[in-house]
Design a protein around this motif. Structure first.
Motif, mmCIF file in Angstrom:
data_model
loop_
_atom_site.group_PDB
_atom_site.id
_atom_site.type_symbol
_atom_site.label_atom_id
_atom_site.label_comp_id
_atom_site.label_asym_id
_atom_site.label_seq_id
_atom_site.Cartn_x
_atom_site.Cartn_y
_atom_site.Cartn_z
ATOM 1 N N ILE A 339 0.844 -1.193 0.000
ATOM 2 C CA ILE A 339 0.000 0.000 0.000
ATOM 3 C C ILE A 339 0.882 1.247 0.000
ATOM 4 C CG2 ILE A 339 -1.754 1.297 1.282
ATOM 5 C CD1 ILE A 339 -2.683 -1.356 2.470
ATOM 6 N N ARG A 340 0.543 2.207 -0.846
ATOM 7 C CA ARG A 340 1.298 3.459 -0.875
ATOM 8 C C ARG A 340 1.083 4.237 0.423
ATOM 9 N NH1 ARG A 340 3.276 4.737 -5.872
ATOM 10 N NH2 ARG A 340 2.361 3.665 -7.660
ATOM 11 N N THR A 341 2.023 5.132 0.740
ATOM 12 C CA THR A 341 1.909 5.969 1.935
ATOM 13 C C THR A 341 0.615 6.766 1.889
ATOM 14 O OG1 THR A 341 4.311 6.165 1.991
ATOM 15 C CG2 THR A 341 3.054 7.744 3.316
ATOM 16 N N HIS A 342 -0.146 6.718 2.969
ATOM 17 C CA HIS A 342 -1.447 7.397 3.061
ATOM 18 C C HIS A 342 -2.378 6.951 1.934
ATOM 19 C CE1 HIS A 342 0.363 9.776 6.146
ATOM 20 N NE2 HIS A 342 1.166 10.415 5.315
ATOM 21 N N GLY A 343 -2.307 5.679 1.568
ATOM 22 C CA GLY A 343 -3.057 5.182 0.422
ATOM 23 C C GLY A 343 -4.378 4.522 0.747
ATOM 24 N N VAL A 344 -4.823 4.598 2.003
ATOM 25 C CA VAL A 344 -6.116 4.015 2.379
ATOM 26 C C VAL A 344 -7.144 5.135 2.491
ATOM 27 C CG1 VAL A 344 -7.379 2.665 4.095
ATOM 28 C CG2 VAL A 344 -4.965 2.153 3.636
ATOM 29 N N HIS A 345 -8.226 5.052 1.717
ATOM 30 C CA HIS A 345 -9.243 6.101 1.696
ATOM 31 C C HIS A 345 -10.613 5.509 2.020
ATOM 32 C CE1 HIS A 345 -6.107 8.483 -0.108
ATOM 33 N NE2 HIS A 345 -6.004 7.627 -1.104
ATOM 34 N N MET A 346 -11.148 5.843 3.166
ATOM 35 C CA MET A 346 -12.478 5.381 3.566
ATOM 36 C C MET A 346 -13.525 6.250 2.874
ATOM 37 S SD MET A 346 -11.405 3.024 5.652
ATOM 38 C CE MET A 346 -12.763 2.468 6.664
ATOM 39 N N VAL A 347 -14.530 5.640 2.284
ATOM 40 C CA VAL A 347 -15.592 6.372 1.605
ATOM 41 C C VAL A 347 -16.709 6.640 2.603
ATOM 42 C CG1 VAL A 347 -17.255 6.360 -0.293
ATOM 43 C CG2 VAL A 347 -15.022 5.259 -0.574
ATOM 44 N N LEU A 348 -17.081 7.919 2.746
ATOM 45 C CA LEU A 348 -18.138 8.308 3.671
ATOM 46 C C LEU A 348 -19.416 8.635 2.894
ATOM 47 C CD1 LEU A 348 -16.074 10.659 6.009
ATOM 48 C CD2 LEU A 348 -16.431 8.198 6.210
ATOM 49 N N ASN A 349 -20.562 8.480 3.563
ATOM 50 C CA ASN A 349 -21.816 8.864 2.925
ATOM 51 C C ASN A 349 -22.075 10.354 3.126
ATOM 52 O OD1 ASN A 349 -22.770 9.202 5.561
ATOM 53 N ND2 ASN A 349 -23.794 7.210 5.604
ATOM 54 N N HIS A 350 -23.242 10.844 2.706
ATOM 55 C CA HIS A 350 -23.516 12.274 2.771
ATOM 56 C C HIS A 350 -23.669 12.774 4.203
ATOM 57 C CE1 HIS A 350 -23.755 12.877 -1.509
ATOM 58 N NE2 HIS A 350 -24.616 11.885 -1.639
#
Length: 423
Positions: A339-350
């Motif tokens: 995994i790239r550095t800071h490569g985890v992105h959680m998807v949030l709802n509205h």
């Protein structure tokens, strides 16, 4: 020559300032101090060795007038309002990345211990949901202090290493600058500790806030010590900032974290003048029709932005809502090292809550493919998780509010401000 921990001469070559930072002794080729010496004595002994080395050849440094090194980030330095028209020297600003989300300005000051942060110079950055995103802009009193701060790149805060980069005065003012008279008046009171409230009922009044804190943590100036955050049309956002006259009152107030006000629990965080400005600026420019979350890709370190159409990302779908980044790393197992550095992105709802999806930036398309094949439909906390290979373009599209399905990409519900400017 009278030199103490609190009064040290400073220049590019005078690294006594970072005496508490172990690498300086090794940089000068000095032997490690005897660990059996009483606490503090080894530091004083090391200081003498460093000064003797710096004043001898080949350095031949000459000490000039003493400069005070702030041992603590005092409260009077924390809260200073900055105008967006203010001119700030680019050579005094750094950007720190990778901070624990709960970090405060005091934690930042401790990380840069021995270096003088300017008045109001610790600005914590917020994400689109108004929460701290692990970055901060820090303004130092001089270029020399800034240069020494850059040397702490990848030093640790707890178990996390912190990245430190150069930034500009414009970057700092984007976070800390503001022109609101209401904010300036709120921050004009000297020597106050600021606490941020989140999750207030929209009908909450100043009297209810005062009652919530009670007599053990009185609010400075009563109602005048409370600043409610509102949208441009006057609707409450559920946020407020409160002033306390001393550290004791503030600590008593923070003990009420997640106590109830009415039927809602209230989140409490220590805050700063820069955060007050940033939150007020954010909501004052918020349109009445909520826009999708801004893209994450453009704010990542430039070397880590993948080429277009390269499928070196994976999408996880069906995550437990309580899943953390640590859970994801454990789920990916052997592929977590890719995994790239800071490569985890959680998807949030509205509503700013976890959607059950996340995107991971991998170091190569090959590793992304293997991860999708081996981890697809593995279980995480009794739920099976789907894993799909995708591109950074597709990831960025979803993070901007679009959807990704079998029929391809569905655009966000409306154009974003920066897209309108391009047309």
């Amino acid at each position: 020559m009278d030199v103490t921990l609190q009064s040290l001469t400073f220049s590019h070559h005078n690294r006594c300032l970072v005496l508490l930072n172990p690498p300086i002794s090794s940089d000068l080729g000095l032997e490690e101090q005897d660990m059996l010496m009483p606490h503090g004595a080894s530091e004083v002994d090391a200081m003498g060795d460093i000064i003797a080395t710096l004043t001898s050849k080949p350095y031949s440094h000459k000490f000039s007038g003493p400069e005070r090194v702030n041992y603590k980030f005092e409260s009077e330095l924390q809260h200073a309002a900055h105008s967006k028209l203010e001119i700030i020297d680019d050579n005094t600003i750094i950007r720190a990345r990778g901070l624990p989300w709960q970090s405060s300005d005091q934690d930042i000051a401790r990380f840069f211990k021995g270096l003088n942060i300017a008045k109001g110079g610790a600005a914590l950055c917020l994400n689109a949901q108004g929460r701290r995103n692990g970055e901060a802009l820090v303004r130092f009193v001089s270029e020399e202090h800034r240069d020494l701060a850059l040397q702490r790149h990848k030093h640790h805060m707890g178990n996390r290493y912190i990245e430190v980069y150069k930034a500009t005065g414009e970057d700092f003012l984007k976070i800390a600058g503001g022109t609101s008279n209401e904010v300036a008046q709120f921050l004009s009171k000297e020597n106050q500790v600021i606490v941020r409230m989140r999750g207030l009922p929209f009908t909450a009044t100043a009297e209810e806030v005062l009652t919530f804190f009670g007599q053990h943590c009185p609010v400075t100036g009563g109602k005048e010590g409370i600043l409610f955050v509102t949208y441009p049309d006057g609707r409450p956002t559920g946020d407020a900032f409160v002033l306390f006259a001393c550290e004791e009152y503030a600590q008593n107030a923070l003990k009420k974290h997640k106590d109830l006000l009415g039927k809602r629990y209230i989140e409490l965080f220590r805050s700063t003048a820069a955060e007050v400005q940033q939150v007020l600026n954010r909501y004052s420019s918020t349109p009445l029709i909520p826009l999708p979350t801004p893209p994450i890709i453009p704010v990542l370190p430039q070397p880590f932005i993948p080429p277009v159409n390269v499928r070196d990302c994976i999408r996880l779908r069906g995550l437990p809502y309580a899943a953390t980044i640590e859970d994801i790393l454990e789920f990916l197992g052997e592929f977590s090292v890719d995994i790239r550095t800071h490569g985890v992105h959680m998807v949030l709802n509205h509503q700013g809550r976890p959607s059950g999806d996340s995107f991971i930036q991998m170091k190569s398309a090959e590793r992304a493919y293997l991860a999708s094949q081996k981890c697809h439909k593995k279980t995480m906390k009794d739920r099976y998780v789907e894993v799909f290979q995708c591109s950074a373009e597709e990831m960025n599209f979803v993070l901007m509010g679009g959807t990704l399905n079998r029929n391809g990409l569905s655009p966000p519900p409306c154009k974003l401000p920066w897209e309108l400017k391009q047309n």
